[in-house]
Design a protein around this motif. Structure first.
Motif, PDB file in Angstrom:
ATOM      1  N   TRP B  63       0.838  -1.211   0.027  1.00  0.00           N
ATOM      2  CA  TRP B  63       0.031   0.126  -0.063  1.00  0.00           C
ATOM      3  C   TRP B  63       0.843   1.515   0.112  1.00  0.00           C
ATOM      4  O   TRP B  63       0.557   2.262  -0.641  1.00  0.00           O
ATOM      5  CB  TRP B  63      -0.858   0.011   1.285  1.00  0.00           C
ATOM      6  CG  TRP B  63      -1.595  -1.162   1.382  1.00  0.00           C
ATOM      7  CD1 TRP B  63      -1.566  -2.152   2.429  1.00  0.00           C
ATOM      8  CD2 TRP B  63      -2.772  -1.785   0.562  1.00  0.00           C
ATOM      9  NE1 TRP B  63      -2.439  -3.342   2.266  1.00  0.00           N
ATOM     10  CE2 TRP B  63      -3.012  -3.073   1.070  1.00  0.00           C
ATOM     11  CE3 TRP B  63      -3.350  -1.289  -0.746  1.00  0.00           C
ATOM     12  CZ2 TRP B  63      -3.963  -3.964   0.324  1.00  0.00           C
ATOM     13  CZ3 TRP B  63      -4.367  -2.073  -1.074  1.00  0.00           C
ATOM     14  CH2 TRP B  63      -4.707  -3.284  -0.803  1.00  0.00           C
ATOM     15  N   ASP B  64       1.981   1.261   0.739  1.00  0.00           N
ATOM     16  CA  ASP B  64       2.879   2.401   0.942  1.00  0.00           C
ATOM     17  C   ASP B  64       3.022   2.727  -0.615  1.00  0.00           C
ATOM     18  O   ASP B  64       3.283   4.137  -0.871  1.00  0.00           O
ATOM     19  CB  ASP B  64       4.073   1.937   1.576  1.00  0.00           C
ATOM     20  CG  ASP B  64       3.789   1.811   3.155  1.00  0.00           C
ATOM     21  OD1 ASP B  64       2.679   2.218   3.446  1.00  0.00           O
ATOM     22  OD2 ASP B  64       4.820   1.557   3.951  1.00  0.00           O
ATOM     23  N   ILE B  65       3.610   1.948  -1.615  1.00  0.00           N
ATOM     24  CA  ILE B  65       4.032   2.197  -2.583  1.00  0.00           C
ATOM     25  C   ILE B  65       3.126   2.975  -3.608  1.00  0.00           C
ATOM     26  O   ILE B  65       3.117   3.892  -4.348  1.00  0.00           O
ATOM     27  CB  ILE B  65       4.660   0.967  -3.432  1.00  0.00           C
ATOM     28  CG1 ILE B  65       5.873   0.240  -2.794  1.00  0.00           C
ATOM     29  CG2 ILE B  65       5.030   1.223  -5.024  1.00  0.00           C
ATOM     30  CD1 ILE B  65       6.538  -0.719  -3.573  1.00  0.00           C
ATOM     31  N   ILE B  66       1.694   2.375  -3.467  1.00  0.00           N
ATOM     32  CA  ILE B  66       0.472   2.871  -4.226  1.00  0.00           C
ATOM     33  C   ILE B  66       0.536   4.393  -3.563  1.00  0.00           C
ATOM     34  O   ILE B  66       0.164   5.402  -4.453  1.00  0.00           O
ATOM     35  CB  ILE B  66      -0.623   2.073  -4.073  1.00  0.00           C
ATOM     36  CG1 ILE B  66      -0.458   0.536  -4.497  1.00  0.00           C
ATOM     37  CG2 ILE B  66      -1.869   2.738  -4.691  1.00  0.00           C
ATOM     38  CD1 ILE B  66      -1.577  -0.425  -3.931  1.00  0.00           C
ATOM     39  N   GLY B  67       0.529   4.653  -2.446  1.00  0.00           N
ATOM     40  CA  GLY B  67       0.453   5.922  -1.876  1.00  0.00           C
ATOM     41  C   GLY B  67       1.349   6.810  -2.330  1.00  0.00           C
ATOM     42  O   GLY B  67       1.083   8.137  -2.692  1.00  0.00           O
ATOM     43  N   TYR B  68       2.725   6.173  -2.502  1.00  0.00           N
ATOM     44  CA  TYR B  68       3.883   7.128  -3.069  1.00  0.00           C
ATOM     45  C   TYR B  68       3.282   7.666  -4.419  1.00  0.00           C
ATOM     46  O   TYR B  68       3.686   8.715  -4.832  1.00  0.00           O
ATOM     47  CB  TYR B  68       5.098   6.424  -2.935  1.00  0.00           C
ATOM     48  CG  TYR B  68       6.116   7.249  -3.745  1.00  0.00           C
ATOM     49  CD1 TYR B  68       6.635   8.513  -3.323  1.00  0.00           C
ATOM     50  CD2 TYR B  68       6.765   6.742  -5.046  1.00  0.00           C
ATOM     51  CE1 TYR B  68       7.597   9.215  -4.144  1.00  0.00           C
ATOM     52  CE2 TYR B  68       7.690   7.279  -5.945  1.00  0.00           C
ATOM     53  CZ  TYR B  68       8.132   8.558  -5.404  1.00  0.00           C
ATOM     54  OH  TYR B  68       9.013   9.001  -6.066  1.00  0.00           O
ATOM     55  N   VAL B  69       3.089   6.488  -5.502  1.00  0.00           N
ATOM     56  CA  VAL B  69       2.753   6.937  -6.794  1.00  0.00           C
ATOM     57  C   VAL B  69       1.632   7.934  -6.952  1.00  0.00           C
ATOM     58  O   VAL B  69       1.708   8.928  -7.523  1.00  0.00           O
ATOM     59  CB  VAL B  69       2.425   5.644  -7.470  1.00  0.00           C
ATOM     60  CG1 VAL B  69       1.924   5.925  -8.859  1.00  0.00           C
ATOM     61  CG2 VAL B  69       3.380   4.731  -7.430  1.00  0.00           C
ATOM     62  N   ASP B  70       0.585   7.799  -6.017  1.00  0.00           N
ATOM     63  CA  ASP B  70      -0.406   8.860  -6.264  1.00  0.00           C
ATOM     64  C   ASP B  70      -1.168   8.619  -4.902  1.00  0.00           C
ATOM     65  O   ASP B  70      -2.037   7.837  -4.729  1.00  0.00           O
ATOM     66  CB  ASP B  70      -1.102   8.758  -7.226  1.00  0.00           C
ATOM     67  CG  ASP B  70      -2.199  10.012  -7.323  1.00  0.00           C
ATOM     68  OD1 ASP B  70      -2.581  10.587  -6.534  1.00  0.00           O
ATOM     69  OD2 ASP B  70      -2.846  10.236  -8.468  1.00  0.00           O
ATOM     70  N   PRO B  71      -1.255   9.399  -3.742  1.00  0.00           N
ATOM     71  CA  PRO B  71      -1.993   9.378  -2.501  1.00  0.00           C
ATOM     72  C   PRO B  71      -3.414   9.259  -2.895  1.00  0.00           C
ATOM     73  O   PRO B  71      -4.368   8.968  -2.012  1.00  0.00           O
ATOM     74  CB  PRO B  71      -1.484  10.199  -1.449  1.00  0.00           C
ATOM     75  CG  PRO B  71      -0.916  11.358  -2.534  1.00  0.00           C
ATOM     76  CD  PRO B  71      -0.288  10.456  -3.837  1.00  0.00           C
ATOM     77  N   LEU B  91       0.545   9.316   1.900  1.00  0.00           N
ATOM     78  CA  LEU B  91       1.951   9.286   1.404  1.00  0.00           C
ATOM     79  C   LEU B  91       2.760   8.378   2.609  1.00  0.00           C
ATOM     80  O   LEU B  91       2.561   8.708   3.930  1.00  0.00           O
ATOM     81  CB  LEU B  91       2.462  10.590   1.444  1.00  0.00           C
ATOM     82  CG  LEU B  91       2.261  11.228   0.208  1.00  0.00           C
ATOM     83  CD1 LEU B  91       2.760  12.723   0.263  1.00  0.00           C
ATOM     84  CD2 LEU B  91       2.795  10.612  -1.134  1.00  0.00           C
ATOM     85  N   PRO B  92       3.475   7.571   2.384  1.00  0.00           N
ATOM     86  CA  PRO B  92       4.208   6.777   3.354  1.00  0.00           C
ATOM     87  C   PRO B  92       5.515   7.539   3.886  1.00  0.00           C
ATOM     88  O   PRO B  92       5.921   8.221   3.134  1.00  0.00           O
ATOM     89  CB  PRO B  92       4.665   5.450   2.293  1.00  0.00           C
ATOM     90  CG  PRO B  92       4.915   6.012   1.085  1.00  0.00           C
ATOM     91  CD  PRO B  92       3.827   6.639   0.968  1.00  0.00           C
TER      92      PRO B  92
END
Lengths: 307, 139
Positions: B63-71, B91-92
């Motif tokens: 989930w952190d990576i997804i949040g980084y790409v676009d929260p 955002l992680p």
């Protein structure tokens, strides 16, 4: 096992801890003999992957003055790094031979990596253009001794503010004190990076001004921090040659300065301060070297849990 | 265009238009043996255009990576054809092994096996900095 406390970035030290270190260094200066055996039986490893005679000797002098001993290397060619060993492996090995490590490395972040794998405290003795916390401690002790305080001072930083890591670190450290004002004096190409302005000065609410004119701001300054344009920070020799003589401090330029101005420089100097200035009582850069030895003594004792 | 709805799996929705392939690569979705549908430039009331990824299998995602790409991305968990959970991302604080530091002076430039770690420094401006040299991600 938890890694012991190291010092990689000056901001890892609280304002109170800096006060303690300054107080300890002052006690050492007043009575060095009382500290001459504090580190009996302790060994410091000085791992210098890039030459820096001044910093290395300062650490070694500090450890020897505390009764400790030193071992190490002064360039990467005489270390196992030349064979391709990683920083982590080097430090795992050396921390079995020593009680504390002082490390300089040309790559930014190398001492942090070392601290993650070391069994003993690691002191960052400079990592590329990044951090150099013991220089900042030296600068802070100098400021405190010359001015008697950290609050309500106007500091002028002159020269290479882009690559000058000592400038970034001292600005960070001084931004934590009340009433700090900063004048940034540099050519356009060597201006303070915007992230330092935004993330440190503006976030801390420090009043600052940028200028290319040293003499214009001179009368306001309590501290003038001169820097050298460093050849090793440039990828391009032409840029270095064009900018290296941008600011040269002379007695004429000091005409409008305060009587009690303190001129600091992390040294080595090339030509950015005329030798004629050395005799001026406002020149503090050689005293600064001595302060550097005492503050490193205080730091070594702190990290070894001896004070 | 019609894409079959999924019975058990994940729908990653509200991906900024053009970002789906980046997310596909980062999440390693090419390694899955189930159906993965990428929908690009779907008309969206909220975003104008958006991308969507549908994964026809239940799995744990980073989930952190997804949040980084676009929260702003939303992740819907589908079970028996029904949405059972809608995850909002943030955002992680730390991202490891996703982006590389581009600073040639960074220790990671010569020690390839060091984990690439970035720390969130400014949530509002989405600024991440390298753990080792503090260079801003993407700079």
């Amino acid at each position: 096992m938890e890694n012991p406390r190291s010092l990689i970035d000056i901001l890892e030290l609280s304002v109170e801890e800096i006060d303690e270190l300054v107080a300890c260094a002052t006690r050492i200066m007043e009575n060095p003999a009382a500290f001459a055996h504090k580190c009996d039986g302790k060994i410091m490893a000085t791992l210098f992957f890039e030459p820096s005679t001044r910093t290395r000797l300062s650490f070694e002098s500090a450890m020897l003055s505390l009764g400790g001993q030193v071992l190490g290397f002064s360039e990467a060619a005489s270390s196992s790094a030349a064979k391709g060993e990683s920083v982590a492996d080097t430090v795992r090995t050396v921390s079995c031979y020593s009680d504390i490590i002082a490390m300089r490395h040309p790559k930014e972040g190398a001492p942090l990596v070392a601290s993650m794998h070391s069994l003993v405290p690691v002191i960052n003795a400079g990592d590329g253009g990044h951090n150099h916390p013991t220089q900042t401690l030296t600068d802070l002790l100098t400021i405190h001794h010359e001015k008697g305080r950290f609050e309500n001072l106007t500091l002028g930083f002159c020269g290479d503010l882009k690559f000058g890591r000592t400038v970034h670190s001292l600005i960070s450290a001084m931004s934590r004190y009340k009433g700090t004002r900063v004048a940034l004096i540099s050519p356009e190409e060597l201006k303070l990076p915007s992230y330092v302005k935004k993330e440190i000065l503006e976030r801390s609410g420090v009043e600052y001004a940028q200028t290319t004119d040293l003499e214009a701001v001179m009368p306001e300054l309590d501290i003038l921090y001169m820097t050298r344009v460093q050849r090793e920070r440039f990828f391009n020799e032409e840029d270095y040659l064009r900018l290296k003589d941008s600011y040269i401090l002379t007695l004429d330029k000091l005409a409008g300065a305060k009587e009690d101005l303190s001129i600091l420089h992390p040294l080595p100097r090339v030509n950015e301060i005329s030798v004629a200035v050395d005799k001026d009582p406002r020149a503090c850069y050689f005293k600064q070297v001595l302060y550097g030895r005492y503050i490193r003594m205080a730091l070594i004792m702190k990290l070894l849990g001896l004070e | 265009m019609t894409i079959d709805s999924i019975k058990n799996g994940i729908v990653i929705d509200h991906i900024a238009a053009g970002k789906a392939m980046e997310l596909y690569q980062i999440l390693g979705l090419g390694k899955l043996d189930c159906s993965v549908a990428i929908l690009k430039n779907v008309t969206s009331g909220k975003l104008g255009k958006k991308d969507i990824i549908k994964i026809d299998r239940e799995l744990d995602l980073d989930w952190d990576i997804i949040g980084y790409v676009d929260p702003n991305i939303t992740v819907n968990i589908i079970k028996n054809g029904e949405r059972v959970e809608k995850r909002l991302l943030k955002l992680p604080d730390t991202i490891t092994g996703v982006i590389r530091c581009k600073n040639p002076r960074c220790i990671t430039s010569i020690e390839q096996e060091l984990p690439q770690v970035f720390k969130l420094r400014d949530r509002e401006k989405r600024i991440y900095r390298c753990l080792y040299c503090e260079t801003q991600a993407g700079k």
